[in-house]
Every structure is written in C-alpha cells, then in structure tokens.
Design a protein around this motif. Structure first.
Motif, short mmCIF file in Angstrom:
data_model
loop_
_atom_site.label_atom_id
_atom_site.label_comp_id
_atom_site.label_asym_id
_atom_site.label_seq_id
_atom_site.Cartn_x
_atom_site.Cartn_y
_atom_site.Cartn_z
N UNK A 185 -1.50 -4.49 -6.16
CA UNK A 185 -0.75 -3.40 -5.34
C UNK A 185 -0.24 -2.14 -6.05
N UNK A 186 -0.06 -1.19 -5.51
CA UNK A 186 0.43 0.27 -6.34
C UNK A 186 1.57 0.48 -5.53
N UNK A 187 2.64 1.08 -6.35
CA UNK A 187 4.17 1.45 -5.93
C UNK A 187 3.88 2.75 -5.20
N UNK A 188 4.24 2.97 -3.95
CA UNK A 188 4.15 4.18 -3.15
C UNK A 188 5.40 4.58 -2.44
N UNK A 189 5.52 5.70 -2.23
CA UNK A 189 6.65 6.31 -1.53
C UNK A 189 6.44 6.56 0.07
N UNK A 190 7.38 6.54 0.87
CA UNK A 190 7.30 6.55 2.06
C UNK A 190 8.50 7.26 2.67
N UNK A 191 8.49 8.45 3.53
CA UNK A 191 9.53 9.12 3.95
C UNK A 191 10.19 8.49 5.30
N UNK A 192 11.36 8.15 4.88
CA UNK A 192 12.25 7.68 5.87
C UNK A 192 13.19 8.91 6.77
N UNK A 193 12.85 9.22 7.91
CA UNK A 193 13.36 10.28 8.37
C UNK A 193 14.61 9.85 8.85
N UNK A 194 14.82 8.84 9.27
CA UNK A 194 16.25 8.56 9.79
C UNK A 194 17.42 8.44 8.66
N UNK A 195 16.96 8.15 7.58
CA UNK A 195 18.00 7.92 6.40
C UNK A 195 17.73 9.21 5.41
N UNK A 196 16.62 10.14 5.66
CA UNK A 196 16.44 11.28 4.86
C UNK A 196 16.24 10.82 3.51
N UNK A 197 15.48 9.56 3.18
CA UNK A 197 15.20 9.43 1.74
C UNK A 197 13.79 8.77 1.68
N UNK A 198 13.36 9.00 0.36
CA UNK A 198 11.89 8.28 0.15
C UNK A 198 11.95 6.90 -0.21
N UNK A 199 11.65 6.14 0.59
CA UNK A 199 11.78 4.71 0.07
C UNK A 199 10.32 4.12 -0.64
N UNK A 200 10.57 3.40 -1.49
CA UNK A 200 9.46 2.70 -2.20
C UNK A 200 8.97 1.27 -1.61
N UNK A 201 7.80 1.50 -1.61
CA UNK A 201 7.08 0.24 -1.09
C UNK A 201 5.79 -0.03 -1.63
N UNK A 202 5.07 -0.88 -1.36
CA UNK A 202 3.82 -1.38 -1.95
C UNK A 202 2.56 -0.97 -0.98
N UNK A 203 1.41 -0.78 -1.50
CA UNK A 203 0.15 -0.69 -0.79
C UNK A 203 -0.87 -1.41 -1.68
N UNK A 204 -1.66 -2.13 -0.90
CA UNK A 204 -2.72 -2.95 -1.62
C UNK A 204 -3.76 -1.96 -2.44
N UNK A 205 -4.04 -2.73 -3.45
CA UNK A 205 -4.79 -1.97 -4.64
C UNK A 205 -5.77 -3.13 -5.17
N UNK A 206 -6.84 -3.35 -4.64
CA UNK A 206 -7.61 -4.59 -5.06
C UNK A 206 -8.64 -3.89 -6.26
N UNK A 207 -9.14 -4.52 -7.03
CA UNK A 207 -10.09 -4.51 -8.16
C UNK A 207 -10.87 -5.62 -8.35
N UNK A 208 -12.35 -5.37 -8.36
CA UNK A 208 -13.29 -6.24 -8.85
C UNK A 208 -14.02 -5.61 -10.06
N UNK A 209 -14.16 -6.06 -11.17
CA UNK A 209 -14.77 -5.54 -12.26
C UNK A 209 -15.53 -6.47 -13.05
N UNK A 210 -16.86 -6.18 -13.29
CA UNK A 210 -17.76 -7.15 -13.90
C UNK A 210 -18.34 -6.38 -15.06
N UNK A 211 -18.16 -7.13 -16.51
CA UNK A 211 -18.72 -6.56 -17.47
C UNK A 211 -19.55 -7.46 -18.13
N UNK A 212 -20.79 -7.28 -18.75
CA UNK A 212 -21.90 -7.95 -19.37
C UNK A 212 -22.56 -7.16 -20.51
#
Length: 990
Positions: free
Chosen positions: A312-339
C-alpha cells in the motif's frame, strides 16, 4: 559468407586490441608487496604463488629487480600465498582475504635457510588490513555481512548507506519510483556509476541504476565514494562495484523464505486511524547453488529470487466537508523476479573465461513522481520493467608481469508506465490529484559495451592501460501532457464564484492549465542514440617501500548526447537564440594524482590527492530538445479562471474556463511549462573536482580506524533557464525559450569517519559517521523538467543546500555470534534532518527573496519564519498580497533514527546441512521518522503556505495552520525507517 566471417573476426580482433574498460579493475583486486632478506636487502626472482582456496585457481609471479611483485586482476576471495626463494625459508600466508577493488600489500622478510630442509612457515594474515598503496575513499562489505544483515527489501544498493559519505536520495523520475537511489558526496540520485561484474548497470536514458541482483548472488560490495583511479569513470560522485558469486570445488547452496503481513506491521504516524488498516503481505523466496563441473577447471553458479508483495502507498484525499487533506492508503502491489546464472572456465594456466546472465521482471503499482508533499490514489501508476544483462570476459596471462583482460557486455531494458486513472492532473497547493501528466510513457534501451585493459609491472611501476566503447540505442514513447495539468491556487473553494447558489469544487480557482497542443497523439522519439568512448592510463608508482604515487589520466567522449546529429532539424524559431557552432564536448581530460605514505610497520597510512571526474549526460537531455521543440510536443499554457474574475462581484463570466472545461483560456507565455527547449551549443559534461586527505590506522590484527576529509567542487551541471519568448504558431501564442546549459555548480565538504572490526572471535562490526554540507543550484539533478530557477538572470541567487543535505549521519552494523548458536545482526542509523523549500500559497514557486530549502537552515522554528514574513508583509507582501503566518510550533524537518535487527539460531541437520530460523525487526523502537520522497519536498512536512481562507476579509487569509505539519513518513508503509515491522524467515544451507 567467407567475407562476412572475415569481417567478424577482424571486428573481434579490433575490439580485443583497441576496445576499452573500466570494468576489469572494478570487479577484481590487486595483490602486491616487497620481499626482503633479514638485512633489509631486496630478494630478486622470489617466486610468489597465490592460490584461491575455493576454486584452486593459481596466479604466479616473481619479484623484480627492486624486490617488488604485483598480481593484477585477482578475483575476490580467500587465498593462500606462498613466497619462496633459493637459500631462504619458504613463507606461506594461509588466509589472505582479497576484496573487490582493493589493493592488498604483503611486505615480507624471508629467513635464511634451506628450502628442502625446512617445512613451510604458516603465517596467519591480519583479519583486516589498511590500504597502503592508493588514495581512494571507499568501503567494502563482504559475503558474511551481506548474507546476514537485515536489509529491508533485500536491495544490494542499501549496503552503500553503511559507508560514510552516502545517504538516500529523493525520487527523481517516474520510471524510478520503486528504485533505491544513492546520494554520494552530496550529488543526487541520477549520478554515480554502478557496475556488476564490471559491466555497466546504469540507465543511460534517465539516470539511476538498472537491474537488481539477488542478495543470495552478491559475493562482495564496494563503493568508492571519492577519488577512484583513472580506470573508472562516467561518474562525478561514486562508483559501486558488485561481484556476484561463482561456483567452487565444493557443492554449496541455500534456500530462504521471508514473510510479513499486516499483523506484523505497524502503521505510519501520519495515517488517519479512522480509516481501515490497509491490506499488506510480502513473501520473498530465494535460492542459490553452485559447484564444479570439472574440479579446479569449470564452475557453475545460479541464483533465483521472487518477491510477491501486496502493499500500500500513503495517499491524500480532499475532504471538502472538513476542508482538510485526509491520509489514507491505496493498493500498491509488486511482483519482482530476479535470476542470475554464472560460469567460469580455467581453460589453461594462462587463460580464463567467464560469463554471467541476469534478468529482472518487475510489475508494480506505486505513487508517481510528486511535485507536492503527497499525492492522491489516482496519482498512482502501474509500471512494468524488464531488464537483461549479459557479460563475458577473457583473461589472458601473457607472462607473469603482463596480463590482458577483455570484456563484453550487453544490457537492455524496456519500461512501460501507465496511469491507474485517466484524467488531467489537478495540482493543488497541498495535494497532487488526478492522473500524473508524466504518464503514460515507455522507454527502451540497449547497450553494447566492449572493454579491454592491459596490465604490466615494470620496475617500481604497475601500469594499467585500456579503454572502453559503449553503443547506446534508445527510444521514447511519451504520452506526457496528453491529459493536461491544472494549477489550482487553493485546496478548497470558499466563495460562490459561478453564482449557482452553492460553494463547491466548481468554484475552485486555478491559475493556468498546461496541455499538449496535440493531445490526440503521443510523442515518439526513435533512434535516441549515443556512442561513448574512453581511454585511460593508470600508474601506481612505488617510489619507496613506504610511499606510493598514483598517477592517472582518463579521456571520455560522448558523440550525441547534445543532439549534434540533428542540428539541421531544429525549429527555425529558436535559431536566433543559439550562438556559436554545436560540437561534441571533446575536452573531457581527467587527470588524477594521489599518494599513500605508510609507516615502517605498515599500520598507519596517510593518503590524499586530487582528480577531475565527469558525469554522464543522460539521453533525456536529447529528448527534451527533440520533444519540446515547439512542434513535436508543443505545450499550450492557458489562462485559468482567476484571470476572468469580475473584481467587483467576484463572479466568473460565462466565457471563463471551469473545472469541467478547463483548457479554454487564452494563451499565456509558458509560465510553468517546459516551453521550447534548446541545448546550449556550449553544453558540457558535468565536471567535479575531487580532493581528499585522510589517515588510516590498523589497531591489532582486526581493528582499523579511518578519517577522510573531502572537498568536491562541481561545475557545468545542467539547468534549464528561460532566456526569451517567441511567437509559436503551433500554440497560437507566445512560448518561452528554455536554454539547457551547463551553468550549475555544486559543492560538498565532508568529514568521513569509520571504525571497523574484521571477523574474529565470532563477531565483526562497522561504525560510520559523516559530518557534511552539500550545496547546489537546483533541486533537480541535470534534468530541468520543472519550472526552472526563480531568478534565471542571476543563478547565483539559486545557490543553497541540496534537498537531501544531511549534516550528520551515523550508522552501525555488525554480525555477533552469541551463546547457544544464536547470532545477532543489527543496523542502526541516526541522521539529522534535511532542509525544506518554502512555497508560495499557490505552490507555484518558492518564496521570493528567500534561498531554496531555507526551512531547517535559515529558519529553525515557526516563530523565526513569522519574523521574516512580517518583514515581507511590511514591504508590501508578494505580488501585492500579504503572506499568511504559520504556527509557532511549525516544523521544517525531522531527525531519522531506526534500529533494524536480525536474530537467528543455527541447527545442524547432518554433517553439511544447516537450518536457520530467523526473526527480523525493522525500526525496533518504533521511532516516528518524518520524511518525503520528492526532490521538491524531501522533508515530509507540508511546505506550502496554504491559506486557511482565500477570502481577504477572513482572519484565515493571514493564517496557514497546515504549514509545517507532518505529511509522510520515511519508508512509506513498510520501507526503511517506517513503522515497526516484524519479518519471519528461514534458511537452509549446505
């Protein structure tokens, strides 16, 4: 067919004789010394035999007329070194550790006696030795430490952070958001030169590193932070050398598993706890094995690693009711293969062949490059990175003092970056929302590298002569600015500007919009190519048994980073702005001189020197001139709705652009846009003059302490400076002309201290401390893609601390054997805060009359900043508007403190098999570390003077309550320095 075959043979012969290097010495080491009799006289023609214990590889030579011997291009490993001469007793050093990039000195005295009558005299070599022959400022981390340290993410580049003079660098490009970037000696992350087994592992398109290598496959890690020899180049900061493991006579292998999930993971301090916890888990599987096909002759090795991460990555979201930038999470998957697969073949006593093939396949979703403190969920991007690297080498021992090493490598990659949502980018003062204007995009690169080094020992001179050729083919497919970018001047509306009876986002004020003049098509730049040539000579001159002089000269040439081949294709509109004739930068001569003086007992050395080093110019510079030429990707900069407001009523007229149809304003000169970019005909490769003085002392057989003072002065770094305006018929209005020129300077002063204990008595450790200052002229490193300098006519006013300038940095790492078969491996990092840029209320630029990154440097408290703001307001404010005041407790930066540790317990399962369960804890004491990722705001605190209210009649108009509040934490959700996290692991080895 015969003609084709003959041509191929001739080509290979030419490459062998006249091609080039920096690779060979990077992946090997040197073993040297002087042999004396009991009276101190030199012994001539003494036989020196060095045998690598794991493979049986033998290297032999004899002492010359001055009693000196040198064995060049020694593969890293443990050696038994035998020294014998008629009428003298033979002496054997039973365990000589040779590390990558190092010069090991074995000065010895042979006792008188019969060779046949006396048995071998076995001498235990010192566990740790000081450098007595060079002036390089470097550090080496060996196999035992690499295997046991708790690296959060298992990326080998993080090992550089354990060596003084190195620190993390902020993200600089959308293709590198999931890549570790290292700042060495004050430079930012694009610079530096990373080699793997001597092969170039750097991105020539945008800078930074390419392929990752599994921790299971890394044998040794070296970073030369400063003052490396003329054999190495293409970097104004550091050289990182990685040596992969190879097969041995004995069959060895390992298999590991690492696991963590949200039940083992804390949450960032800035996360809004009213939101649900993010989903998170990570599994990493790693395996490696190697052995001999023919004992002492033919060896193989292979390694595999796979990481599956539901992050997950920390993201911001505009809350127009409270006029604040709220902090939330959004999915951030990763698949990494090394050989990685590697083979080594001792064809004969004089010939040795080797090859390695590595690949990486990475698919991830992550945050895009930010120009604000935080981005929204829609600012994420989905990336696909496919890397391949192949290297082969041929070492030929012509005679004991003569050796040639030829190397060929091929590296290629393709990067595809797509947005997770399709919309314009909404750039709010405190948040970056919508879809990033930088994506979609795709880049490809293929590099052929030929290198050759000829080594010779002549008297007191050890000479390395060689060169290198690289052919880089690249292309771009860029969808930048297709969806456009809207620059808002407020986070939330506060007035019914459109007269519909309510206050909502339709009333938001925006200053300008930026969009491609041809949004229906992407920018495609084929054949973005370059050739690189280099030649060098390096002489390590042993003037005296206690004094060595290092003399080197390197020459480097790029053929087309300045777009020389397409001068006739330039837009005629900008020709009046070009002066002189465009030619390749042909004067890149890099002399280097250093010295090393050691005491008679060899336990203390004083070293120092001076050298000139050149950075590579990335092909992205060429793409800016070709893409932003006013035709291929013309950027329309249009007036926002702020230009249409009725000053009496505050209302929008019907013709004003709005948030549903923002790109309808009239054309403005390119304020905030890339404009028409031209490469200055006098543009040069960035140059750094490096100087150092230091002392190193060996304490006993297993301790060493070292102190180095560095002074680096860089010139000719690249910046984009606005130099005029032209009428561009493609956009139907004025367009600014941006000159890409070599006008930026950098400066770094650092005191680097280290204390190291080699492995003995079941433990080893390294402690490092750096006291430094780093200054430059731009937060961007070479790629001037942002707004450019605030004072383009006086660049001296841009001189300020770098965005990642850390004045103090301390690290401690080690491996400690405990009773009951337990082993403890910690990494402790403590660092002071980085500076912060202070931006205007609309976020368009930094505060005028104030240096870049003034927060935490000129101002240490909110009260000090308010005193300055009061002076500005007394003088009329900025653009006729007073600035808002901040809270007295506003913060500009945060210190960093993280203690990571691994605890293991070894169980024997038979004679050769060992099982080790592990537990790792990252940030054991759960210290909150506020830090960002962007070079525009690396501090992690809100740095825009956003008004609480945009109504001049409201008290909030002169108040910025959000400024100086923590926005993001170091490491995001689970990276280094983030919230405390536990990881469970296990390893089988045999």
């Amino acid at each position: 067919m015969k003609k084709v075959q003959a041509a191929i043979v001739r080509l290979l012969f030419i490459c062998l004789l006249a091609a080039t290097t920096f690779a060979q010495q990077a992946a090997t080491a040197t073993l040297s010394g002087r042999v004396l009799d009991p009276q101190g006289a030199v012994i001539v023609d003494a036989q020196i035999t060095a045998t690598q214990k794991a493979t049986g590889l033998k290297r032999e030579t004899k002492t010359n007329d001055e009693g000196l011997f040198t064995i060049s291009n020694v593969p890293p490993g443990d050696y038994e070194v035998t020294i014998q001469s008629p009428n003298f007793r033979t002496k054997t050093y039973e365990a000589v550790m040779v590390q990558v990039g190092q010069s090991v000195s074995l000065d010895t005295t042979l006792a008188v006696g019969e060779v046949v009558a006396d048995p071998l005299t076995l001498i235990a070599s010192p566990v740790i030795e000081i450098d007595r022959t060079t002036s390089v400022v470097d550090g080496v981390i060996g196999k035992r430490v690499i295997e046991n340290l708790p690296l959060n993410g298992r990326n080998f580049l993080e090992l550089a952070l354990l060596i003084p003079g190195n620190s993390p660098a902020p993200n600089f490009d959308p293709t590198k958001t999931n890549t570790v970037s290292i700042s060495s000696a004050g430079q930012l992350g694009r610079g530096g030169n990373v080699t793997v087994d001597g092969a170039d592992n750097n991105d020539d398109v945008v800078g930074g590193t390419l392929i990752n290598i599994s921790q299971e496959a890394v044998q040794e890690f070296q970073i030369a932070t400063n003052r490396f020899s003329a054999e190495l180049g293409r970097s104004g900061s550091s050289i990182i050398n990685i040596v992969t493991k190879g097969g041995e006579n004995d069959f060895h292998g390992s298999a590991s598993f690492f696991f963590r999930d949200r039940n083992l993971q804390g949450l960032p301090a800035t996360f809004d706890r009213s939101n649900p916890d993010p989903p998170f888990d990570r599994e990493q599987f790693a395996a490696a094995a190697g052995g001999a096909i023919i004992k002492d002759k033919l060896f193989w090795f292979g390694a595999y690693e796979y990481r599956n991460q539901d992050g997950a990555v920390l993201v911001g979201e505009r809350d127009t009711a409270t006029r604040t930038i709220r902090r939330n999470f959004a999915d951030a998957p990763l698949n990494d293969l090394l050989a990685t697969a590697r083979g080594d073949w001792a064809v004969s006593n004089s010939d040795r062949l080797g090859f390695r093939y590595s690949l990486e396949r990475a698919e991830d979703t992550t945050a895009s490059t930010l120009i604000r403190a935080i981005g929204s969920a829609s600012q994420r991007q989905a990336s696909s990175n496919h890397y391949q690297s192949f290297v082969t080498s041929w070492e030929k021992i012509i005679s004991p003092p003569l050796l040639n090493n030829f190397r060929f490598s091929n590296t290629n990659f393709i990067n595809k970056t797509l947005p997770v949502a399709v919309s314009p980018q909404f750039t709010f003062p405190s948040l970056q929302d919508g879809s990033s204007f930088r994506v979609p995009q795709q880049t490809r690169m293929n590099r052929l590298q030929f290198a050759d080094t000829f080594s010779i020992v002549k008297g007191a001179h050890t000479l390395h002569i060689g060169g290198e050729f690289q052919r880089i083919d690249a292309d771009f497919d860029l969808g930048v600015f297709q969806q456009g970018r809207i620059e808002f001047v407020q986070d939330f509306p506060d007035f019914d500007h459109n007269g519909d009876g309510r206050v909502d986002d339709n009333d938001l004020l925006f200053a300008v919009t930026l969009r491609s003049a041809t949004p229906e098509r992407a920018l495609v730049l084929p054949e973005s190519d370059n050739n690189y040539f280099a030649a060098f000579v390096q002489d390590n001159w042993h003037i005296h048994p206690q004094f060595t002089l290092n003399l080197g000269l390197r020459y480097e040439l790029d053929t087309d980073v300045k777009n020389v081949s397409r001068v006739d294709e330039l837009n005629p509109l900008i020709l009046p702005f070009l002066s002189g004739k465009r030619e390749r930068d042909k004067n890149n001569f890099a002399p280097r001189v250093g010295f090393n003086w050691s005491t008679r007992d060899g336990r203390t050395s004083i070293h120092g020197g001076y050298g000139i080093y050149y950075d590579r110019v990335t092909i992205e510079i060429q793409s800016l001139e070709r893409g932003l030429d006013g035709r291929a990707l013309a950027i329309e900069v249009r007036a926002g709705n702020v230009f249409f407001i009725d000053p009496n009523t505050g209302r929008f007229p019907p013709i004003a652009p709005n948030i549903q149809n923002p790109f309808t304003g009239f054309i403005l000169p390119g304020a905030g846009a890339g404009g028409i970019n031209i490469i200055d005909n006098r543009l040069q490769n960035p140059m750094v003059q490096q100087s150092n003085i230091g002392i190193e002392r060996q304490l006993g057989s297993d301790f060493a302490v070292r102190a180095d003072y560095l002074h680096n002065f860089g010139t000719h770094f690249i910046i984009g400076r606005a130099i005029g305006t032209v009428f561009n018929p493609v956009v139907g209005g004025p367009d600014r002309v941006v000159n890409l020129e070599s006008s930026v300077k950098t400066k770094y002063d650092g005191l680097l201290l280290s204390f190291e204990k080699g492995f003995s008595h079941h433990y080893q450790f390294r402690a490092s401390y750096t006291l430094s200052k780093a200054f430059n002229y731009a937060n961007d490193d070479q790629i001037p893609f942002a707004n450019g300098p605030l004072y383009p006519q006086n660049l001296g006013l841009e001189y300020a601390p770098t965005p990642n300038d850390q004045r103090h940095r301390f690290t401690f790492s080690g491996v400690f054997g405990l009773p009951l078969g337990l082993q403890l491996s910690p990494i402790w990092t403590v660092a002071s805060g980085v500076p912060m840029d202070i931006l205007l209320p609309d976020g368009s630029s930094r505060l005028p009359l104030l240096q870049r990154n003034a927060g935490g440097r000129l101002f240490h408290t909110g009260r000090e900043l308010n005193d300055f703001i009061a002076q500005v307001n007394a003088g009329g404010g900025v653009n006729g508007q007073p600035l808002p005041f901040v809270s007295d407790d506003a913060r500009f930066n945060d210190s960093f403190n993280s203690f990571d540790v691994r605890l293991t317990k070894a169980f024997r399962l038979g004679e050769r098999v060992r099982f080790e369960p592990m537990i790792e804890v990252f940030n054991l004491f759960n210290v909150t570390n506020i830090l960002g990722v962007s070079n525009v705001n690396y501090s992690g605190f809100a740095n825009t003077l956003t008004r609480d209210s945009d109504n001049p009649a409201s008290p909030g108009f002169l108040r910025s309550s959000n400024f100086g509040r923590a926005v993001t934490t170091a490491g995001g959700v689970f990276g280094s320095g983030g919230a405390r996290a536990f990881q469970l692991a296990a390893r089988f080895s045999f």
